[in-house]
Design a protein around this motif. Structure first.
Motif, PDB file in Angstrom:
ATOM      1  N   GLY A  40       0.767  14.048  -4.649  1.00 39.97           N
ATOM      2  CA  GLY A  40       1.322  13.000  -3.787  1.00 39.97           C
ATOM      3  C   GLY A  40       0.302  12.551  -2.761  1.00 39.97           C
ATOM      4  O   GLY A  40      -0.908  12.664  -2.974  1.00 39.97           O
ATOM      5  N   TRP A  41       0.791  12.048  -1.656  1.00 42.64           N
ATOM      6  CA  TRP A  41      -0.062  11.640  -0.541  1.00 42.64           C
ATOM      7  C   TRP A  41       0.042  12.701   0.544  1.00 42.64           C
ATOM      8  O   TRP A  41       1.138  13.146   0.885  1.00 42.64           O
ATOM      9  CB  TRP A  41       0.380  10.300   0.033  1.00 42.64           C
ATOM     10  N   GLY A  42      -1.106  13.102   1.088  1.00 42.81           N
ATOM     11  CA  GLY A  42      -1.140  14.022   2.217  1.00 42.81           C
ATOM     12  C   GLY A  42      -1.258  13.221   3.497  1.00 42.81           C
ATOM     13  O   GLY A  42      -2.170  12.398   3.649  1.00 42.81           O
ATOM     14  N   VAL A  43      -0.325  13.432   4.403  1.00 45.77           N
ATOM     15  CA  VAL A  43      -0.300  12.704   5.669  1.00 45.77           C
ATOM     16  C   VAL A  43      -0.363  13.727   6.800  1.00 45.77           C
ATOM     17  O   VAL A  43       0.406  14.681   6.812  1.00 45.77           O
ATOM     18  CB  VAL A  43       0.993  11.864   5.801  1.00 45.77           C
ATOM     19  N   ILE A  44      -1.288  13.517   7.728  1.00 45.36           N
ATOM     20  CA  ILE A  44      -1.358  14.399   8.892  1.00 45.36           C
ATOM     21  C   ILE A  44      -0.856  13.623  10.102  1.00 45.36           C
ATOM     22  O   ILE A  44      -1.365  12.551  10.438  1.00 45.36           O
ATOM     23  CB  ILE A  44      -2.783  14.912   9.148  1.00 45.36           C
ATOM     24  N   ASP A  84       0.844  -1.183   0.000  1.00 48.32           N
ATOM     25  CA  ASP A  84       0.000   0.000   0.000  1.00 48.32           C
ATOM     26  C   ASP A  84       0.889   1.246   0.000  1.00 48.32           C
ATOM     27  O   ASP A  84       1.608   1.483   0.965  1.00 48.32           O
ATOM     28  CB  ASP A  84      -0.896  -0.035   1.234  1.00 48.32           C
ATOM     29  N   PRO A  85       0.872   2.040  -1.076  1.00 50.52           N
ATOM     30  CA  PRO A  85       1.759   3.204  -1.118  1.00 50.52           C
ATOM     31  C   PRO A  85       1.446   4.217  -0.030  1.00 50.52           C
ATOM     32  O   PRO A  85       2.341   4.886   0.470  1.00 50.52           O
ATOM     33  CB  PRO A  85       1.531   3.791  -2.514  1.00 50.52           C
ATOM     34  N   SER A  86       0.178   4.341   0.364  1.00 48.17           N
ATOM     35  CA  SER A  86      -0.150   5.318   1.401  1.00 48.17           C
ATOM     36  C   SER A  86       0.452   4.901   2.739  1.00 48.17           C
ATOM     37  O   SER A  86       0.871   5.756   3.523  1.00 48.17           O
ATOM     38  CB  SER A  86      -1.660   5.512   1.520  1.00 48.17           C
TER      39      SER A  86
END
Length: 173
Positions: free
Chosen positions: A112-116, A38-40
């Motif tokens: 891209g992916w946003g990560v909090i 899973d890339p996320s």
């Protein structure tokens, strides 16, 4: 047809079906590509590693987790390791606040992916305060890199359907 020949015929059909499902050699079966990671999840793991380094004032590690375009400026802003400040706040563990989401490209950053991430900050004699940070994670060379870092405002958390995209989409002014 008696019961015995019918049972034998049914057994032969069942055996043929099982044999068809089991055809192929072990090497043929093992040559199938494994399911993609899973890339996320990979992006989130790198984001947490980056934020752990930031809150520990380990800028050598933090800068090295940034994208190639951001790495040199980061090292320029943090040329030498900072000594730990014993009178500073207590910092809680870095956690993933919510599942990563896809964030669109902006004029300054690729999609891209946003990560909090979140962690608590507790100054002596004060109540703990949660701190939220949005990170834009981009992939290059099979590795996830921090492309952008923004503080997450209360309005992002309360009024936006996607707080990561909201925080990462603000235009620098």
């Amino acid at each position: 047809m008696t019961a015995r020949p019918r049972t034998a015929a049914l057994g032969l059909v069942l055996l043929a079906v099982l044999a068809a499902g089991c055809s192929g050699t072990t090497s043929e079966k093992n040559s199938a590509p494994p399911p993609a990671a899973d890339p996320s999840a990979a992006a989130a793991d790198r984001a947490r590693a980056y934020m752990r380094a930031v809150v520990a004032d380990d800028w050598t590690t933090a800068c090295n987790l940034m994208s190639a375009a951001e790495r040199t400026p980061c090292h320029g802003r943090h040329p030498t390791p900072e000594p730990a400040d014993p009178s500073g706040p207590a910092i809680g563990p870095v956690l993933l606040d919510r599942a990563p989401t896809r964030v669109p490209a902006t004029s300054e950053h690729p999609a891209g992916w946003g990560v909090i991430t979140t962690h608590t900050v507790t100054w002596p004699g004060k109540p703990a305060r949660a701190s939220y940070t949005a990170l834009r994670m981009t992939e290059a060379g099979g590795t996830w890199w921090v492309e952008q870092r923004e503080d997450v405002a209360d309005s992002d958390l309360l009024y936006s359907g996607d707080p990561a995209a909201s925080a990462l989409g603000r235009v620098a002014g």
